[in-house]
Design a protein around this motif. Structure first.
Motif, PDB file in Angstrom:
ATOM      1  N   GLU A   1       0.833  -1.205   0.000  1.00 18.76           N
ATOM      2  CA  GLU A   1       0.000   0.000   0.000  1.00 18.76           C
ATOM      3  C   GLU A   1       0.869   1.256   0.000  1.00 18.76           C
ATOM      4  N   CYS A   2       1.957   1.218   0.748  1.00 15.66           N
ATOM      5  CA  CYS A   2       2.863   2.369   0.794  1.00 15.66           C
ATOM      6  C   CYS A   2       3.425   2.681  -0.589  1.00 15.66           C
ATOM      7  N   VAL A   3       3.756   1.657  -1.355  1.00 19.61           N
ATOM      8  CA  VAL A   3       4.277   1.868  -2.710  1.00 19.61           C
ATOM      9  C   VAL A   3       3.190   2.468  -3.596  1.00 19.61           C
ATOM     10  N   VAL A   4       2.016   1.858  -3.601  1.00 22.00           N
ATOM     11  CA  VAL A   4       0.938   2.315  -4.485  1.00 22.00           C
ATOM     12  C   VAL A   4       0.503   3.736  -4.146  1.00 22.00           C
ATOM     13  N   LYS A   5       0.415   4.051  -2.875  1.00 13.23           N
ATOM     14  CA  LYS A   5      -0.089   5.378  -2.520  1.00 13.23           C
ATOM     15  C   LYS A   5       0.862   6.480  -2.971  1.00 13.23           C
ATOM     16  N   LYS A   6       2.140   6.164  -3.160  1.00 11.39           N
ATOM     17  CA  LYS A   6       3.096   7.156  -3.660  1.00 11.39           C
ATOM     18  C   LYS A   6       2.790   7.567  -5.085  1.00 11.39           C
ATOM     19  N   THR A   7       1.996   6.773  -5.795  1.00 12.04           N
ATOM     20  CA  THR A   7       1.639   7.089  -7.180  1.00 12.04           C
ATOM     21  C   THR A   7       0.340   7.893  -7.277  1.00 12.04           C
ATOM     22  N   GLU A   8      -0.408   7.960  -6.195  1.00 10.65           N
ATOM     23  CA  GLU A   8      -1.739   8.574  -6.236  1.00 10.65           C
ATOM     24  C   GLU A   8      -1.675  10.077  -6.507  1.00 10.65           C
ATOM     25  N   GLY A   9      -2.514  10.500  -7.431  1.00  9.97           N
ATOM     26  CA  GLY A   9      -2.645  11.924  -7.724  1.00  9.97           C
ATOM     27  C   GLY A   9      -1.566  12.488  -8.631  1.00  9.97           C
ATOM     28  N   LEU A  10      -0.684  11.649  -9.140  1.00  8.32           N
ATOM     29  CA  LEU A  10       0.379  12.133 -10.019  1.00  8.32           C
ATOM     30  C   LEU A  10       0.004  11.920 -11.482  1.00  8.32           C
ATOM     31  N   THR A  11       0.573  12.740 -12.326  1.00  6.25           N
ATOM     32  CA  THR A  11       0.341  12.604 -13.763  1.00  6.25           C
ATOM     33  C   THR A  11       1.205  11.477 -14.323  1.00  6.25           C
ATOM     34  N   GLU A  12       0.876  11.078 -15.522  1.00 11.81           N
ATOM     35  CA  GLU A  12       1.670  10.063 -16.220  1.00 11.81           C
ATOM     36  C   GLU A  12       3.132  10.526 -16.315  1.00 11.81           C
ATOM     37  N   GLU A  13       3.330  11.783 -16.627  1.00  8.45           N
ATOM     38  CA  GLU A  13       4.695  12.316 -16.751  1.00  8.45           C
ATOM     39  C   GLU A  13       5.426  12.258 -15.419  1.00  8.45           C
ATOM     40  N   GLN A  14       4.766  12.623 -14.340  1.00  6.78           N
ATOM     41  CA  GLN A  14       5.402  12.584 -13.023  1.00  6.78           C
ATOM     42  C   GLN A  14       5.762  11.151 -12.626  1.00  6.78           C
ATOM     43  N   LEU A  15       4.899  10.207 -12.918  1.00  9.48           N
ATOM     44  CA  LEU A  15       5.155   8.810 -12.576  1.00  9.48           C
ATOM     45  C   LEU A  15       6.365   8.253 -13.321  1.00  9.48           C
ATOM     46  N   ARG A  16       6.648   8.798 -14.484  1.00  7.13           N
ATOM     47  CA  ARG A  16       7.759   8.333 -15.308  1.00  7.13           C
ATOM     48  C   ARG A  16       9.021   9.183 -15.149  1.00  7.13           C
ATOM     49  N   ARG A  17       8.918  10.286 -14.443  1.00  3.34           N
ATOM     50  CA  ARG A  17      10.041  11.214 -14.334  1.00  3.34           C
ATOM     51  C   ARG A  17      11.201  10.583 -13.565  1.00  3.34           C
TER      52      ARG A  17
ATOM     53  N   ALA B   1      12.325  -0.307 -16.568  1.00  2.00           N
ATOM     54  CA  ALA B   1      11.911   0.483 -17.729  1.00  2.00           C
ATOM     55  C   ALA B   1      10.478   0.107 -18.115  1.00  2.00           C
ATOM     56  N   VAL B   2       9.625   1.106 -18.195  1.00  2.00           N
ATOM     57  CA  VAL B   2       8.238   0.905 -18.619  1.00  2.00           C
ATOM     58  C   VAL B   2       8.102   1.497 -20.016  1.00  2.00           C
ATOM     59  N   PRO B   3       7.739   0.684 -21.004  1.00  2.00           N
ATOM     60  CA  PRO B   3       7.585   1.213 -22.362  1.00  2.00           C
ATOM     61  C   PRO B   3       6.597   2.387 -22.403  1.00  2.00           C
ATOM     62  N   ALA B   4       6.880   3.342 -23.268  1.00  2.00           N
ATOM     63  CA  ALA B   4       6.049   4.550 -23.364  1.00  2.00           C
ATOM     64  C   ALA B   4       4.603   4.232 -23.728  1.00  2.00           C
ATOM     65  N   ASP B   5       4.388   3.123 -24.457  1.00  2.00           N
ATOM     66  CA  ASP B   5       3.025   2.793 -24.874  1.00  2.00           C
ATOM     67  C   ASP B   5       2.246   1.993 -23.826  1.00  2.00           C
ATOM     68  N   VAL B   6       2.850   1.763 -22.677  1.00  2.00           N
ATOM     69  CA  VAL B   6       2.153   1.070 -21.587  1.00  2.00           C
ATOM     70  C   VAL B   6       1.708   2.124 -20.575  1.00  2.00           C
ATOM     71  N   PRO B   7       0.398   2.343 -20.466  1.00  7.03           N
ATOM     72  CA  PRO B   7      -0.085   3.390 -19.554  1.00  7.03           C
ATOM     73  C   PRO B   7       0.125   3.038 -18.081  1.00  7.03           C
ATOM     74  N   ALA B   8       0.261   4.070 -17.296  1.00  7.99           N
ATOM     75  CA  ALA B   8       0.479   3.902 -15.855  1.00  7.99           C
ATOM     76  C   ALA B   8      -0.627   3.069 -15.215  1.00  7.99           C
ATOM     77  N   GLU B   9      -1.852   3.298 -15.606  1.00  7.09           N
ATOM     78  CA  GLU B   9      -2.969   2.548 -15.014  1.00  7.09           C
ATOM     79  C   GLU B   9      -2.807   1.047 -15.231  1.00  7.09           C
ATOM     80  N   ARG B  10      -2.270   0.649 -16.380  1.00  4.89           N
ATOM     81  CA  ARG B  10      -2.053  -0.774 -16.629  1.00  4.89           C
ATOM     82  C   ARG B  10      -0.949  -1.327 -15.731  1.00  4.89           C
ATOM     83  N   VAL B  11       0.122  -0.555 -15.550  1.00  3.32           N
ATOM     84  CA  VAL B  11       1.211  -0.988 -14.680  1.00  3.32           C
ATOM     85  C   VAL B  11       0.687  -1.176 -13.258  1.00  3.32           C
ATOM     86  N   LEU B  12      -0.104  -0.225 -12.783  1.00  2.85           N
ATOM     87  CA  LEU B  12      -0.661  -0.311 -11.431  1.00  2.85           C
ATOM     88  C   LEU B  12      -1.664  -1.459 -11.310  1.00  2.85           C
ATOM     89  N   ALA B  13      -2.489  -1.652 -12.330  1.00  5.59           N
ATOM     90  CA  ALA B  13      -3.449  -2.760 -12.311  1.00  5.59           C
ATOM     91  C   ALA B  13      -2.713  -4.106 -12.323  1.00  5.59           C
TER      92      ALA B  13
END
Length: 167
Positions: free
Chosen positions: A31-47, A89-101
């Protein structure tokens, strides 16, 4: 940069059986890992904010592979997870929501494998470190350590992104 401790959660208070305690702390770390992603944009998650190239989404991808490898392959004996890619490395064509799911699904699958095992003393289906089977207890301790270590990385990355802190 203002520091906000909006993500602080209390540690688990589970104090029942060994397996329940272990699962509570592993779930807390996840939960601690996932919550760090909450509310961030796709760009922020990949920065990328550190020289190693680590980013929040990459940490989640890496932990997904670890869940598959340790609980799927070693504990449950699933050959499909023997050679997972631990890269971040997460490919650019793989959306953040899919990685989290994918991570949430891997955690649910891991929990099912843990519950299906014959208790903390249950041996792994495939050998682990040193070519020997280990117990479910060992795998739980290893994965809790791995997940909490990366939760700490995620905490630092999140603070660098927008100042948000808290476990």
């Amino acid at each position: 940069m203002t520091t906000f401790e909006t993500q602080r959660r209390p540690v688990p208070l589970a104090d029942g059986g060994e397996l329940d305690i272990a699962l509570a702390f592993l779930a807390f770390a996840r939960e601690c890992v996932v919550k760090k992603t909450e509310g961030l944009t796709e760009e922020q998650l990949r920065r990328v904010l550190v020289p190693t190239g680590t980013n929040l989404l990459g940490l989640v991808r890496h932990l997904t592979a670890a869940e598959h490898y340790w609980f799927g392959h070693h504990l449950a004996g699933l050959a499909e997870y023997e050679d997972v890619d631990f890269g971040m490395a997460v490919p650019a064509d793989v959306p953040a929501e899919r990685v989290l799911a994918d991570y949430r699904r891997a955690c649910a699958d891991s929990d099912a494998a843990i519950r299906a095992a014959d208790g903390p003393d249950a041996p792994t289906a495939t050998p682990v470190v040193g070519g020997e089977p280990r117990s479910l207890r060992w795998v739980l301790a290893h994965m809790t350590g791995e997940t909490t270590r990366h939760a700490g990385h995620a905490d630092i990355l999140r603070e660098q992104l927008d100042g948000t802190t808290g476990r």
